[in-house]
Write a protein that holds these residues in place. Structure first.
Motif, PDB file in Angstrom:
ATOM      1  N   THR A  97     -19.652  44.889  65.757  1.00  0.00           N
ATOM      2  CA  THR A  97     -19.261  43.644  66.424  1.00  0.00           C
ATOM      3  C   THR A  97     -20.301  42.555  66.170  1.00  0.00           C
ATOM      4  O   THR A  97     -21.496  42.758  66.401  1.00  0.00           O
ATOM      5  CB  THR A  97     -19.104  43.855  67.939  1.00  0.00           C
ATOM      6  OG1 THR A  97     -18.068  44.806  68.174  1.00  0.00           O
ATOM      7  CG2 THR A  97     -18.736  42.542  68.622  1.00  0.00           C
ATOM      8  N   TRP A  99     -21.064  38.547  67.124  1.00  0.00           N
ATOM      9  CA  TRP A  99     -20.726  37.423  67.999  1.00  0.00           C
ATOM     10  C   TRP A  99     -21.250  36.133  67.374  1.00  0.00           C
ATOM     11  O   TRP A  99     -22.433  36.027  67.045  1.00  0.00           O
ATOM     12  CB  TRP A  99     -21.351  37.611  69.377  1.00  0.00           C
ATOM     13  CG  TRP A  99     -20.703  38.678  70.210  1.00  0.00           C
ATOM     14  CD1 TRP A  99     -21.087  39.980  70.335  1.00  0.00           C
ATOM     15  CD2 TRP A  99     -19.546  38.518  71.041  1.00  0.00           C
ATOM     16  NE1 TRP A  99     -20.247  40.643  71.188  1.00  0.00           N
ATOM     17  CE2 TRP A  99     -19.289  39.771  71.642  1.00  0.00           C
ATOM     18  CE3 TRP A  99     -18.704  37.441  71.336  1.00  0.00           C
ATOM     19  CZ2 TRP A  99     -18.227  39.979  72.524  1.00  0.00           C
ATOM     20  CZ3 TRP A  99     -17.649  37.649  72.211  1.00  0.00           C
ATOM     21  CH2 TRP A  99     -17.416  38.902  72.795  1.00  0.00           C
ATOM     22  N   MET A 144     -18.840  33.628  71.230  1.00  0.00           N
ATOM     23  CA  MET A 144     -19.489  33.797  72.519  1.00  0.00           C
ATOM     24  C   MET A 144     -18.890  32.837  73.541  1.00  0.00           C
ATOM     25  O   MET A 144     -18.888  31.624  73.339  1.00  0.00           O
ATOM     26  CB  MET A 144     -20.998  33.569  72.394  1.00  0.00           C
ATOM     27  CG  MET A 144     -21.704  34.603  71.533  1.00  0.00           C
ATOM     28  SD  MET A 144     -23.491  34.313  71.436  1.00  0.00           S
ATOM     29  CE  MET A 144     -23.957  34.625  73.154  1.00  0.00           C
ATOM     30  N   ASN A 148     -12.598  37.030  72.427  1.00  0.00           N
ATOM     31  CA  ASN A 148     -13.032  38.416  72.292  1.00  0.00           C
ATOM     32  C   ASN A 148     -13.101  38.813  70.822  1.00  0.00           C
ATOM     33  O   ASN A 148     -12.394  38.245  69.984  1.00  0.00           O
ATOM     34  CB  ASN A 148     -12.061  39.344  73.025  1.00  0.00           C
ATOM     35  CG  ASN A 148     -12.117  39.147  74.529  1.00  0.00           C
ATOM     36  OD1 ASN A 148     -13.176  38.862  75.092  1.00  0.00           O
ATOM     37  ND2 ASN A 148     -10.980  39.293  75.191  1.00  0.00           N
ATOM     38  N   PRO A 149     -13.929  39.809  70.500  1.00  0.00           N
ATOM     39  CA  PRO A 149     -14.033  40.248  69.106  1.00  0.00           C
ATOM     40  C   PRO A 149     -12.695  40.768  68.577  1.00  0.00           C
ATOM     41  O   PRO A 149     -11.935  41.414  69.305  1.00  0.00           O
ATOM     42  CB  PRO A 149     -15.076  41.373  69.168  1.00  0.00           C
ATOM     43  CG  PRO A 149     -15.846  41.115  70.411  1.00  0.00           C
ATOM     44  CD  PRO A 149     -14.875  40.522  71.375  1.00  0.00           C
ATOM     45  N   LEU A 178     -25.944  40.628  75.154  1.00  0.00           N
ATOM     46  CA  LEU A 178     -25.061  41.431  74.328  1.00  0.00           C
ATOM     47  C   LEU A 178     -25.558  42.876  74.277  1.00  0.00           C
ATOM     48  O   LEU A 178     -26.767  43.114  74.280  1.00  0.00           O
ATOM     49  CB  LEU A 178     -24.982  40.851  72.916  1.00  0.00           C
ATOM     50  CG  LEU A 178     -24.444  39.427  72.815  1.00  0.00           C
ATOM     51  CD1 LEU A 178     -24.439  38.964  71.361  1.00  0.00           C
ATOM     52  CD2 LEU A 178     -23.039  39.326  73.406  1.00  0.00           C
ATOM     53  N   THR A 182     -24.870  45.426  68.582  1.00  0.00           N
ATOM     54  CA  THR A 182     -24.109  44.224  68.247  1.00  0.00           C
ATOM     55  C   THR A 182     -25.094  43.202  67.682  1.00  0.00           C
ATOM     56  O   THR A 182     -26.308  43.348  67.817  1.00  0.00           O
ATOM     57  CB  THR A 182     -23.396  43.622  69.472  1.00  0.00           C
ATOM     58  OG1 THR A 182     -24.384  43.218  70.424  1.00  0.00           O
ATOM     59  CG2 THR A 182     -22.462  44.624  70.116  1.00  0.00           C
ATOM     60  N   ALA A 184     -25.760  38.811  67.072  1.00  0.00           N
ATOM     61  CA  ALA A 184     -25.389  37.427  67.358  1.00  0.00           C
ATOM     62  C   ALA A 184     -25.778  36.564  66.167  1.00  0.00           C
ATOM     63  O   ALA A 184     -26.842  36.755  65.570  1.00  0.00           O
ATOM     64  CB  ALA A 184     -26.095  36.929  68.613  1.00  0.00           C
TER      65      ALA A 184
END
Length: 311
Positions: A97, A99, A144, A148-149, A178, A182, A184
């Motif tokens: 994932t 973000w 963010m 949603n992913p 987070l 994951t 960012a």
């Protein structure tokens, strides 16, 4: 020759309105989406997975059969060419994932005659192109605080719609810790005080998330090529600063910018994040290549080194 106009006081007051025009996404997003897809497409043939054995659909390699393994794992077609038995391994495809956060505050509307695009357009193109590349590599991407992913091939449209619906963009990402494993990717000019940027990074990384800061800058912001009298306007407020001798002011400005940049670099280093600096007089594909490599090098995403250039 660099074209830089010195604003008079009345023009300086109009600066925030001009920046607002640059941030009008309603008419710009269709073109930005097309550009993002074009840049992502140049990278598509260089994308590959993690090259790690595991559950998945994509073929990775053959290896010798090990006694004790189930016989139904043997690839009989490959084994028929040799005196040994072989197993067909598939590439691990567990989705990761990522973000994204893309700055659309007023300062991002700035663009000089040296730039290929306003900072906000470049940030959006880069963010959407990266999302497309990551989803092609089997990852999930979300915005963010906005979406949603997801791992849909329509990720560019999905994210563009979420961005267009957001009527109150902030100059820093939301306080959104987070989870581990994951990543960012924060894209903006980060002209807020360095202490606030550091606090934002600390909040996001509090639970162990990794990340990447992408600093989008106009070439004029890097060099300050002004001469004579000038009026500097705050695009996010009513303040202006009249400079009597811009040439003499340049040294102090560049020193302050260098200190701010170093503080951002330190804030990233404290959490093991990366910092990428992208100038808007350079192709967006350059930043996409760099960022894709850095994400892949961290082992967090299925996108490998992106080898195509262009954009």
């Amino acid at each position: 020759m660099i074209k830089v106009r010195v604003l008079d006081r009345q023009e300086a007051k109009a600066g925030p309105r001009q920046a607002t025009d640059a941030l009008d996404l309603a008419r710009r997003l269709p073109r930005i989406v097309i550009e993002a897809r074009r840049i992502a497409a140049t990278a598509a043939h260089g994308i590959h997975g993690r090259r790690q054995a595991g559950p998945g659909e994509a073929f990775w390699q053959f290896r010798a059969f090990t006694p004790g393994e189930p016989a139904n794992r043997i690839d009989w077609r490959r084994s028929a060419r040799d005196d040994r038995h072989y197993v067909r391994e598939r590439e691990w495809e567990a989705a990761h994932t990522i973000w994204l956060w893309i700055d659309r505050s007023a300062s991002m509307g700035f663009s000089s005659s040296l730039a290929l695009a306003p900072k906000v357009e470049r940030a959006l193109v880069l963010g959407l192109a990266l999302a497309d590349v990551l989803v092609r590599g089997g990852e999930r991407v979300g915005l963010m605080g906005l979406s949603n992913p997801a791992a849909t091939r329509a990720i560019v449209d999905k994210l563009a719609e979420a961005l267009a619906a957001d009527r109150a963009p902030q100059d820093l990402p939301p306080a959104m810790p987070l989870p581990p494993l994951t990543e960012a990717v924060l894209i903006g000019d980060f002209l807020s005080p360095a202490t606030k940027v550091r606090e934002a990074i600390e909040r996001i990384a509090a639970r162990g998330a990794r990340g990447h800061l992408v600093l989008v800058v106009d070439p004029v912001e890097e060099t300050f090529p002004f001469e004579g009298q000038a009026v500097l306007a705050d695009l996010e407020g009513p303040d202006t600063l009249r400079v009597g001798d811009a040439g003499s002011f340049r040294a102090m400005y560049l020193e302050r910018m260098a200190a701010h940049r170093e503080a951002l670099r330190d804030a990233c280093a404290r959490r093991g994040w990366t910092l990428t600096i992208h100038r808007t007089d350079r192709p967006a594909s350059e930043a996409l290549l760099t960022l894709a490599r850095r994400i892949a090098d961290r082992g967090g995403a299925g996108v490998g080194p992106v080898l195509a250039a262009g954009g």
